[in-house]
Design a protein around this motif. Structure first.
Motif, mmCIF file in Angstrom:
data_model
loop_
_atom_site.group_PDB
_atom_site.id
_atom_site.type_symbol
_atom_site.label_atom_id
_atom_site.label_comp_id
_atom_site.label_asym_id
_atom_site.label_seq_id
_atom_site.Cartn_x
_atom_site.Cartn_y
_atom_site.Cartn_z
ATOM 1 N N LEU A 148 0.839 -1.192 0.000
ATOM 2 C CA LEU A 148 0.000 0.000 0.000
ATOM 3 C C LEU A 148 0.875 1.244 0.000
ATOM 4 O O LEU A 148 1.948 1.268 0.613
ATOM 5 N N ASN A 149 0.407 2.274 -0.685
ATOM 6 C CA ASN A 149 1.121 3.545 -0.729
ATOM 7 C C ASN A 149 0.360 4.566 0.105
ATOM 8 O O ASN A 149 -0.785 4.901 -0.199
ATOM 9 N N LEU A 150 0.997 5.037 1.168
ATOM 10 C CA LEU A 150 0.419 6.056 2.039
ATOM 11 C C LEU A 150 0.931 7.419 1.585
ATOM 12 O O LEU A 150 2.129 7.694 1.677
ATOM 13 N N VAL A 151 0.032 8.257 1.067
ATOM 14 C CA VAL A 151 0.405 9.585 0.567
ATOM 15 C C VAL A 151 -0.488 10.606 1.265
ATOM 16 O O VAL A 151 -1.582 10.925 0.803
ATOM 17 N N ASP A 152 -0.025 11.076 2.408
ATOM 18 C CA ASP A 152 -0.787 12.000 3.233
ATOM 19 C C ASP A 152 0.171 13.066 3.749
ATOM 20 O O ASP A 152 1.318 12.756 4.104
ATOM 21 N N TRP A 153 -0.295 14.285 3.816
ATOM 22 C CA TRP A 153 0.614 15.378 4.190
ATOM 23 C C TRP A 153 1.209 15.180 5.575
ATOM 24 O O TRP A 153 2.318 15.635 5.866
ATOM 25 N N ARG A 154 0.513 14.460 6.466
ATOM 26 C CA ARG A 154 1.011 14.258 7.826
ATOM 27 C C ARG A 154 2.125 13.224 7.899
ATOM 28 O O ARG A 154 2.865 13.167 8.880
ATOM 29 N N THR A 155 2.238 12.373 6.880
ATOM 30 C CA THR A 155 3.218 11.288 6.926
ATOM 31 C C THR A 155 4.292 11.408 5.856
ATOM 32 O O THR A 155 5.133 10.516 5.729
ATOM 33 N N LEU A 156 4.303 12.494 5.089
ATOM 34 C CA LEU A 156 5.251 12.614 3.976
ATOM 35 C C LEU A 156 6.715 12.510 4.393
ATOM 36 O O LEU A 156 7.512 11.900 3.671
ATOM 37 N N PRO A 157 7.141 13.074 5.525
ATOM 38 C CA PRO A 157 8.554 12.929 5.892
ATOM 39 C C PRO A 157 9.004 11.478 6.013
ATOM 40 O O PRO A 157 10.185 11.180 5.847
ATOM 41 N N ALA A 158 8.075 10.564 6.291
ATOM 42 C CA ALA A 158 8.438 9.153 6.409
ATOM 43 C C ALA A 158 8.972 8.584 5.106
ATOM 44 O O ALA A 158 9.709 7.595 5.104
ATOM 45 N N LYS A 159 8.615 9.191 3.980
ATOM 46 C CA LYS A 159 9.099 8.714 2.687
ATOM 47 C C LYS A 159 10.620 8.814 2.575
ATOM 48 O O LYS A 159 11.245 8.153 1.743
ATOM 49 N N LEU A 160 11.227 9.647 3.408
ATOM 50 C CA LEU A 160 12.671 9.857 3.336
ATOM 51 C C LEU A 160 13.454 8.964 4.297
ATOM 52 O O LEU A 160 14.679 8.950 4.257
ATOM 53 N N VAL A 161 12.757 8.244 5.169
ATOM 54 C CA VAL A 161 13.429 7.416 6.175
ATOM 55 C C VAL A 161 13.681 6.028 5.593
ATOM 56 O O VAL A 161 12.764 5.381 5.088
ATOM 57 N N ARG A 162 14.901 5.560 5.685
ATOM 58 C CA ARG A 162 15.281 4.271 5.125
ATOM 59 C C ARG A 162 15.965 3.396 6.174
ATOM 60 O O ARG A 162 16.807 3.858 6.940
ATOM 61 N N PHE A 163 15.553 2.134 6.212
ATOM 62 C CA PHE A 163 16.212 1.138 7.046
ATOM 63 C C PHE A 163 16.601 -0.040 6.155
ATOM 64 O O PHE A 163 15.777 -0.554 5.404
ATOM 65 N N ASP A 164 17.848 -0.463 6.251
ATOM 66 C CA ASP A 164 18.264 -1.660 5.523
ATOM 67 C C ASP A 164 17.567 -2.875 6.120
ATOM 68 O O ASP A 164 17.081 -3.752 5.407
ATOM 69 N N GLU A 165 17.484 -2.886 7.456
ATOM 70 C CA GLU A 165 16.890 -4.003 8.182
ATOM 71 C C GLU A 165 15.828 -3.462 9.135
ATOM 72 O O GLU A 165 16.035 -2.435 9.787
ATOM 73 N N PHE A 166 14.699 -4.137 9.215
ATOM 74 C CA PHE A 166 13.644 -3.664 10.100
ATOM 75 C C PHE A 166 12.869 -4.844 10.673
ATOM 76 O O PHE A 166 12.299 -5.650 9.945
ATOM 77 N N ASN A 167 12.897 -4.941 12.008
ATOM 78 C CA ASN A 167 12.100 -5.907 12.754
ATOM 79 C C ASN A 167 11.169 -5.112 13.663
ATOM 80 O O ASN A 167 11.635 -4.459 14.605
ATOM 81 N N PRO A 168 9.879 -5.140 13.415
ATOM 82 C CA PRO A 168 8.963 -4.309 14.200
ATOM 83 C C PRO A 168 9.021 -4.568 15.700
ATOM 84 O O PRO A 168 8.746 -3.659 16.492
ATOM 85 N N GLN A 169 9.367 -5.800 16.114
ATOM 86 C CA GLN A 169 9.430 -6.088 17.548
ATOM 87 C C GLN A 169 10.793 -5.746 18.159
ATOM 88 O O GLN A 169 11.004 -5.957 19.348
ATOM 89 N N THR A 170 11.711 -5.236 17.349
ATOM 90 C CA THR A 170 12.979 -4.696 17.860
ATOM 91 C C THR A 170 13.081 -3.295 17.275
ATOM 92 O O THR A 170 13.674 -3.091 16.222
ATOM 93 N N GLN A 171 12.464 -2.343 17.953
ATOM 94 C CA GLN A 171 12.254 -1.028 17.357
ATOM 95 C C GLN A 171 13.549 -0.230 17.230
ATOM 96 O O GLN A 171 14.299 -0.086 18.203
ATOM 97 N N PRO A 172 13.799 0.321 16.045
ATOM 98 C CA PRO A 172 14.916 1.252 15.888
ATOM 99 C C PRO A 172 14.461 2.660 16.234
ATOM 100 O O PRO A 172 13.263 2.973 16.217
ATOM 101 N N ARG A 173 15.408 3.514 16.522
ATOM 102 C CA ARG A 173 15.086 4.928 16.689
ATOM 103 C C ARG A 173 15.292 5.610 15.339
ATOM 104 O O ARG A 173 16.249 5.314 14.623
ATOM 105 N N TYR A 174 14.398 6.503 14.967
ATOM 106 C CA TYR A 174 14.571 7.249 13.741
ATOM 107 C C TYR A 174 14.617 8.751 14.058
ATOM 108 O O TYR A 174 14.187 9.187 15.117
ATOM 109 N N GLY A 175 15.179 9.510 13.131
ATOM 110 C CA GLY A 175 15.259 10.955 13.305
ATOM 111 C C GLY A 175 16.142 11.549 12.240
ATOM 112 O O GLY A 175 16.819 10.846 11.491
ATOM 113 N N TRP A 176 16.119 12.861 12.146
ATOM 114 C CA TRP A 176 16.955 13.577 11.167
ATOM 115 C C TRP A 176 18.325 13.787 11.787
ATOM 116 O O TRP A 176 18.469 14.336 12.861
ATOM 117 N N ARG A 177 19.335 13.306 11.103
ATOM 118 C CA ARG A 177 20.701 13.413 11.647
ATOM 119 C C ARG A 177 21.560 14.259 10.730
ATOM 120 O O ARG A 177 21.380 14.243 9.523
#
Length: 479
Positions: free
Chosen positions: A450-479
Motif C-alpha cells: 500500500l502507498n500512504l500519501v498524506d501530508w502528515r506522513t510525507l517525511p516518512a518517505k525519506l526514512v530508510r532502514f536496511d533491516e527492520f524488525n517491528p518487535q525490535t524497534q529502531p530509533r529514527y530521526g533527522w541526523r
C-alpha cells in the motif's frame, strides 16, 4: 564515499520535496483532521479505502502455501526484501520495486506460527505447534508426548534465494513469538522467547509458566545457539484472570504473548495475556520489571506492544477472541478488542505506565469478518506519533496518537469479507511501514503493498532502514 553518500541523500530529499510540492499543487494532500470511513460493508473481496492509502501491488499465496490453513503471519525486512512467515514455512519477497514485488524463495517448514525476525544473515523462526522433531520434515505430534518438539529455528539467509537451516533450540511451551536484542559488541544475539498456556499433562510446558526464555545465538557460530536464561517476570503469578464487567473472559497470565524491545532505550514492553509490563533490559540476561498494569474492565488478552519513537508511550493491543471473532461491531463497542495507549511517566526505577485512552476502528465490520486489534508499527514521522496497524478483516488503519488522550484515524484500507454466508478467518495479520510503503501480510490473500500519501506522513518517505524488525524497534530521526 562520504561525499557520494551525502550527494545521493540530498538528491533523494530534493526529489521528494519536488514531488510533494507538485502533489500539493494538485490538491492531493488536502485532507480533514480525521478520516471518516464509508458507511456499509463492502462486498466479498471488494476493496474500500481512504483517498490517502491505496493498494499498489498484491502477490497471492503460492503453492504449497495456498491452502486455507496456511495462514500468512508476521513480516521482517532486510536489504529491500520482505520475509513473511506462514504456518507452513516462510516466503522471501523482493520489494525493492514496491509496485512489482516478486517471490525470491519459499521454504516449506511447518510449525505455526512461524513468526520471523532477521539479523544480518540470520533468520529466526518461531515454532509453537508440537512437532515430531526439529526438522522441516517433521509431523504434528501431541504436545503431551515427551518426544514433541517446539522452540526456535535459525536459518542462514546470506543467499536469499537459498536459505539454509543451521540450528534449533527447544524452549518450554514452544515459541509463540520472539524478540531480538543485540548483545554487546555485536558478538551475539539474544532471542527473547514468548510462550504461554502451561498444563500439568505437558512435559515441556509445566505450570507455573511465569517466565520467558532467552536464547543466545553466537553470530560467528550460529549453530551453537543455546538456552541461556529463563527469567521469572511474575513471581506472584500475574493476573489471575476472571470475568470482565460485560461478561467476557479475561485471560490469566501464564507467560507472555509478545515482547517488543527498544534497544536504544534499554526497554522492553511485554504484552503478557493479563498484564502489560515495562521492563529494564540494561542487563539483557537479567531483565527487571519496572512496572505492571492490568485492565480488568475492557482488556481480555494483552497481545502486542509498540513504543513511540521518544520511548515515552506504549500502545498495547487487546486480541479479544484470539483473532477469530467479529469484535469490531456495536456489540463489543469502541473499547473492547482495541488499543490501549499508555504514557510512561516518571524516571528510572520509578517509571510507570499511565493509561490515557483507547483506539479502535471507527467503522463497524460485518458479523462474518474476524476483526480485532493486531500487529502494527510506527510510521517514522519526526515529532508525531503515528502508527499503521492490522485489524484482520478490518483491514489496515493509520492513526495518530500524538495526543495520547485523543487518538484519531487518518487513513484506512480494507477488503470485504471472504464469504457472504460464513466467517472464514482471514485479513491483515501484520501491517508495517518500511522504506516509504505499507506492507500487509494477509492470512489468505498473500502480500499487499500500500502507498500512504498524506501530508502528515510525507517525511516518512525519506526514512530508510536496511533491516527492520517491528518487535525490535529502531530509533529514527533527522541526523
Amino acid at each position: 564515499m562520504g561525499k557520494v553518500h551525502h550527494a545521493r541523500k540530498l538528491a533523494r530529499v530534493l526529489a521528494a520535496i519536488t514531488g510533494i510540492l507538485c502533489l500539493t499543487a494538485m490538491g492531493v494532500f488536502v485532507a480533514p483532521a480525521a478520516v471518516a470511513e464509508r458507511d456499509g460493508t463492502p462486498g466479498v473481496d471488494e476493496i474500500v479505502h481512504s483517498h490517502d492509502l491505496r493498494q499498489v501491488a498484491n502477490i497471492p499465496k503460492q503453492p504449497p502455501f495456498d491452502t486455507e490453513d496456511a495462514y500468512g503471519t508476521d513480516i521482517a525486512f532486510t536489504k529491500g526484501h520482505a520475509i513473511v512467515g506462514n504456518y507452513d514455512g516462510f516466503v522471501i519477497y523482493d520489494v525493492r520495486n514496491p509496485y512489482r514485488p516478486r517471490v525470491v524463495s519459499q521454504v516449506l517448514c511447518p510449525g505455526g506460527q512461524n513468526d520471523v525476525s532477521v539479523h544480518g544473515d540470520l533468520l529466526i523462526l518461531s515454532t509453537d505447534y508440537a512437532r515430531s522433531n526439529d526438522s522441516c520434515a517433521s509431523e504434528p505430534m501431541p504436545a503431551a508426548n515427551p518426544q514433541a518438539w517446539e522452540g526456535i529455528k535459525v536459518f542462514d539467509i546470506s543467499d536469499l534465494a537459498r536459505p539454509r537451516y543451521v540450528a534449533s533450540v527447544r524452549t518450554d511451551c514452544g515459541s509463540h513469538t520472539h524478540t531480538m536484542v543485540p548483545g554487546k559488541r555485536n558478538r551475539s544475539l539474544y532471542v527473547y522467547v514468548s510462550s504461554y498456556s502451561p498444563a500439568p499433562e505437558l512435559p515441556h510446558c509445566q505450570p507455573p509458566h511465569d517466565r520467558i526464555s532467552i536464547v543466545e545465538v553466537p553470530l560467528r557460530k550460529p549453530a551453537d545457539a543455546r538456552l541461556v536464561a529463563e527469567p521469572v517476570l511474575f513471581p506472584d503469578g500475574g493476573n489471575a484472570g476472571g470475568t470482565n464487567p460485560d461478561g467476557t473472559r479475561r485471560s490469566a497470565t501464564s507467560g507472555c504473548h509478545d515482547l517488543t524491545a527498544y534497544p536504544e532505550k534499554k526497554l522492553l514492553a511485554g504484552a503478557c495475556m493479563g498484564d502489560g509490563v515495562l521492563i529494564d533490559i540494561r542487563k539483557p540476561l537479567r531483565p527487571r520489571v519496572i512496572n505492571r498494569v492490568q485492565d480488568n474492565v475492557n482488556f481480555a488478552f494483552w497481545h502486542s506492544a509498540t513504543f513511540n519513537n521518544a520511548g515515552t508511550k506504549v500502545v498495547f493491543t487487546d486480541e479479544l477472541g484470539g483473532g477469530g471473532l467479529p469484535t469490531c461491531n456495536a456489540t463489543f463497542g469502541p473499547e473492547r478488542g482495541a488499543d490501549g495507549i499508555y504514557d510512561i511517566t516518571g524516571r528510572g526505577a520509578n517509571r510507570k505506565l499511565e493509561f490515557r485512552s483507547y483506539f479502535k476502528l471507527p467503522r463497524h465490520q460485518a458479523e462474518n469478518e474476524n476483526c480485532v486489534a493486531h500487529n502494527g508499527s510506527l510510521v517514522p514521522v519526526w515529532g508525531r506519533d503515528i502508527m499503521v496497524q492490522a485489524w484482520y478483516q478490518g483491514g489496515v488503519s493509520v492513526w495518530d496518537f500524538t495526543d495520547s488522550a485523543n487518538p484519531v484515524q487518518i487513513a484506512y484500507w480494507e477488503r470485504g469479507p471472504l464469504s457472504e454466508t460464513e466467517l472464514v478467518v482471514g485479513g491483515s495479520w501484520s501491517a508495517y511501514y518500511y522504506n516509504g510503503y505499507v506492507y500487509s501480510s494477509d492470512i489468505q490473500k498473500g502480500l499487499d503493498v500500500l502507498n500512504l500519501v498524506d501530508w502528515r506522513t510525507l517525511p516518512a518517505k525519506l526514512v530508510r532502514f536496511d533491516e527492520f524488525n517491528p518487535q525490535t524497534q529502531p530509533r529514527y530521526g533527522w541526523r
